[in-house]
Scaffold this active site. Structure first.
Site, PDB file in Angstrom:
ATOM      1  CG  ASP A  18      -1.977  -1.098   1.159  1.00  0.00           C
ATOM      2  OD1 ASP A  18      -1.655  -2.188   0.681  1.00  0.00           O
ATOM      3  OD2 ASP A  18      -3.108  -0.859   1.609  1.00  0.00           O
ATOM      4  NE  ARG A  98      -1.799   0.874  12.258  1.00  0.00           N
ATOM      5  CZ  ARG A  98      -0.893  -0.017  11.877  1.00  0.00           C
ATOM      6  NH1 ARG A  98       0.346   0.084  12.332  1.00  0.00           N
ATOM      7  NH2 ARG A  98      -1.202  -0.980  11.047  1.00  0.00           N
ATOM      8  CG  ASP A 127      -4.840   0.575  11.259  1.00  0.00           C
ATOM      9  OD1 ASP A 127      -5.041   0.537  12.484  1.00  0.00           O
ATOM     10  OD2 ASP A 127      -4.113  -0.241  10.655  1.00  0.00           O
ATOM     11  CB  SER A 179      -3.589  -7.097   5.122  1.00  0.00           C
ATOM     12  OG  SER A 179      -2.926  -6.067   5.805  1.00  0.00           O
TER      13      SER A 179
END
Length: 405
Positions: A18, A98, A127, A179
């Site tokens: 990504d 995060r 996220d 992922s």
């Protein structure tokens, strides 16, 4: 502010599919200078290679920072002091990473004079919320670029095709598009072959643990020492937060501890299937609760336990820098003052069991709890205690009896 006015953008860059595609896309669409930021949170990747990859894609400035100790000390350990588990299973390994990445992005953007920050989270996931809530909590004026909400590509298969077209090297393939996210606390897997919740995850995806079936036939006992709710030593050896967690990851992984297969409720409203490995975190959670049982007052423990679902939910949703999370953290940490001592756990074929605990701050009184003869507890006192607590029940029963006559 228009796209053309962005001169610098700080991208949270992992080197994966990504964010590698996003590097090229930002140059094409925004025509801006991209500053790549890669945080070392213990994902075990070749960070020098990631930096070289970003540079090969035209990035002139790349930040690669070792944040492992900060991550564990200031994020993982506070979360573990609060015993945070989302929906009874998930130890929040991705969720807790995060806010730290996003905070450093904001700091770098300020240092570099960047007008915007960018992340690679999809428009369907959690996220994006975690990144952007942090951005706005720390720098409300910063502009945010979320490519998955802007570009026309709709799947990771299309991203792979884009990467092939532009000569971007990626490890994901069309045949294996799930992922994966890894840090020192856990590894998560989702998407692709895992999207059917009926199918078991293939054994080959796991990287931190062996299957319980292949774990040693002999159990391993481990002693963990705590001070005020924080683990400080394993088997008598003092360790830094990151080193301690890495050591327990190894021990837990060898014994198949810490695997979770969960269908969870995302903040954006849909259900999602996630597979997780959290070997060290699972050990620390079990050990911590074992020590709390010995050292925490009953009512404090029960009240604290009532706060755990809300606390875990705040972390899962991305509200690490929200005032309600900070308020709860103060209360949870206050309850940890006396959580000091040593816990012994047994690791065996996917299980982690507390088998011993001791503490200089213990509230356990053998002379009170013993079933043998004692001189400190008057058993007759229990009669009045029971009668007073049963009084309302007796009155209710009498009323019911009168109404049936």
């Amino acid at each position: 502010m228009s796209r053309s006015s962005y001169k610098k953008v700080v991208l949270a860059y992992s080197g994966g599919l990504d964010t590698s595609v996003i590097l090229k896309w930002l140059e094409e669409v925004y025509g801006c200078e991209v500053i790549a930021f890669c945080a070392d949170l213990g994902q075990g990747e070749d960070l020098k290679a990631i930096k070289k990859k970003a540079q090969s894609l035209g990035v002139k400035k790349v930040y690669v920072e070792d944040l492992r100790e900060v991550f564990v000390k200031d994020h993982v350990f506070p979360m573990l002091r609060g015993n945070a588990i989302y929906e009874g299973s998930y130890l929040l390994g991705t969720s807790i990473a995060r806010p730290l990445i996003a905070r450093r992005q904001i700091e770098i953007a300020a240092d570099e004079g960047a007008e915007a920050v960018c992340h690679g989270a999809t428009g369907k996931g959690n996220d994006q919320v975690r990144f952007e809530l942090t951005y706005m909590a720390l720098h409300p004026q910063i502009k945010i670029i979320a490519p998955w909400r802007e570009w026309t590509m709709r799947s990771r298969r299309e991203l792979i095709e884009y990467a092939e077209k532009h000569g971007i090297p990626v490890t994901a393939t069309k045949a294996k598009p799930y992922s994966m996210d890894m840090n020192l606390f856990h590894t998560s897997y989702e998407g692709g072959i895992l999207e059917d919740p009926w199918k078991a995850p293939p054994e080959e995806i796991f990287v931190m643990s062996v299957s319980p079936e292949r774990a040693p036939n002999k159990a391993r006992e481990v002693e963990i020492e705590y001070v005020a709710g924080n683990p400080v030593a394993v088997d008598g050896k003092k360790m830094s937060p990151a080193a301690l967690l890495a050591h327990l990851n190894k021990l837990g992984g060898e014994h198949g501890v810490g695997r979770v297969d969960l269908v969870e409720n995302r903040y954006v409203g849909m259900k999602s299937r996630g597979v997780y490995e959290t070997p060290g975190g699972t050990i620390l959670h079990a050990a911590h609760r074992g020590l709390e049982s010995l050292t925490m007052d009953r009512e404090v423990l029960h009240l604290r336990d009532s706060l755990i679902p809300r606390y875990a939910e705040l972390i899962y949703y991305g509200y690490w820098y929200a005032p309600e999370r900070e308020m709860l953290q103060v209360a949870l940490d206050e309850a940890q003052r006396d959580v000091t001592g040593t816990v012994r756990v047994k690791l065996y074929k996917g299980t982690c069991t507390v088998v011993g605990r001791k503490s200089p701050r213990s509230l356990y009184r053998l002379d009170m709890a013993t079933f043998e003869e004692d001189d400190v507890y008057r058993q007759k006192d229990a009669e009045g205690f029971i009668r007073l607590n049963a009084l309302r029940l007796a009155i209710r029963a009498q009323r019911k009896k009168r109404s049936t006559r």
